[in-house]
Design a protein around this motif. Structure first.
Motif, short mmCIF file in Angstrom:
data_model
loop_
_atom_site.label_atom_id
_atom_site.label_comp_id
_atom_site.label_asym_id
_atom_site.label_seq_id
_atom_site.Cartn_x
_atom_site.Cartn_y
_atom_site.Cartn_z
N ASP A 247 0.87 -1.17 0.00
CA ASP A 247 0.00 0.00 0.00
C ASP A 247 0.91 1.23 0.00
N LYS B 119 0.48 4.08 0.76
CA LYS B 119 0.21 5.01 1.87
C LYS B 119 0.87 4.55 3.16
N ILE B 120 1.33 3.30 3.20
CA ILE B 120 1.98 2.77 4.41
C ILE B 120 3.47 2.62 4.09
N THR B 121 4.25 3.59 4.51
CA THR B 121 5.66 3.61 4.15
C THR B 121 6.55 3.88 5.36
N ALA C 147 7.42 0.59 1.01
CA ALA C 147 5.97 0.50 1.19
C ALA C 147 5.62 -0.90 1.71
#
Length: 191
Positions: free
Chosen positions: A39, A41-43, A52
């Motif tokens: 995802d 957005k998840i880093t 990520a």
């Protein structure tokens, strides 16, 4: 200890890598922990690289694994780069082994060595180069004496950089575990 290694490596990196612009790596699409789709957005940013993850638990595991790795305990990328540079000064001055490096690009050799050691010591990126058997298959006469000389130089390098003896022992155990592959011997039986 880390400050000395980082200061040394910073100065060395400025002189060695100033002419080598590094393009940022693209964001991974597969989670390095779970193998699932990442995802974006998840880093998490580690050593100027953004990773990520599929979920927050994977991100947290990756972060914890980095903190606990021998690679990080040794000082991470900057310390490893400094160690490899100093290591090859020793290797190239050693008549027991320097002939193996006569006709190769030392820039490429150092880059491959840094990538391999980083992965072997728990760095964030998997090693994607040749396996050790293939990489050393064409080195005529390569034997235990040569392997020992290389290991001796690595240990001396880590000692010179004032790495904790317990961490040196861990690193040398990892290096020692590659002997059969480097010398193209059958794998030792595991107990």
């Amino acid at each position: 200890m880390k400050k000395a290694v980082l200061l040394f490596s910073f100065g060395l990196c400025l002189t060695v890598f100033a002419a080598e612009p590094v393009a940022p790596k693209p964001l991974n699409t597969t989670c390095p922990v779970s193998g699932k789709a990442a995802d974006p957005k998840i880093t998490w940013v580690y050593e100027d690289q953004t990773f990520a993850f599929a979920d927050e638990a994977s991100r947290q595991k990756f972060e914890a694994d980095r903190a606990a790795s021998l690679y990080q305990k040794l000082g991470g990328k900057a310390a490893l780069e400094a160690a490899v540079e100093l290591f090859y000064v020793k290797v190239l001055a050693d008549k027991r082994v320097n002939h193996y490096f006569e006709d190769i690009s030392m820039i490429k050799q150092k880059r491959k060595q840094k990538e391999f050691l980083a992965a072997a010591l728990g760095g964030p990126n998997p090693y994607v180069g040749k396996d050790l058997r293939t990489a050393h298959a064409d080195l005529d006469g390569l034997n235990d004496t040569h392997f020992d000389a290389i290991a001796e130089h690595l240990q001396a390098t880590l000692q010179e950089l004032k790495v904790d003896p317990a961490l040196i022992a861990q690193a040398m155990a990892i290096v020692g575990s590659t002997r059969d592959a480097v010398l193209n011997r059958p794998q030792s039986a595991k107990p």
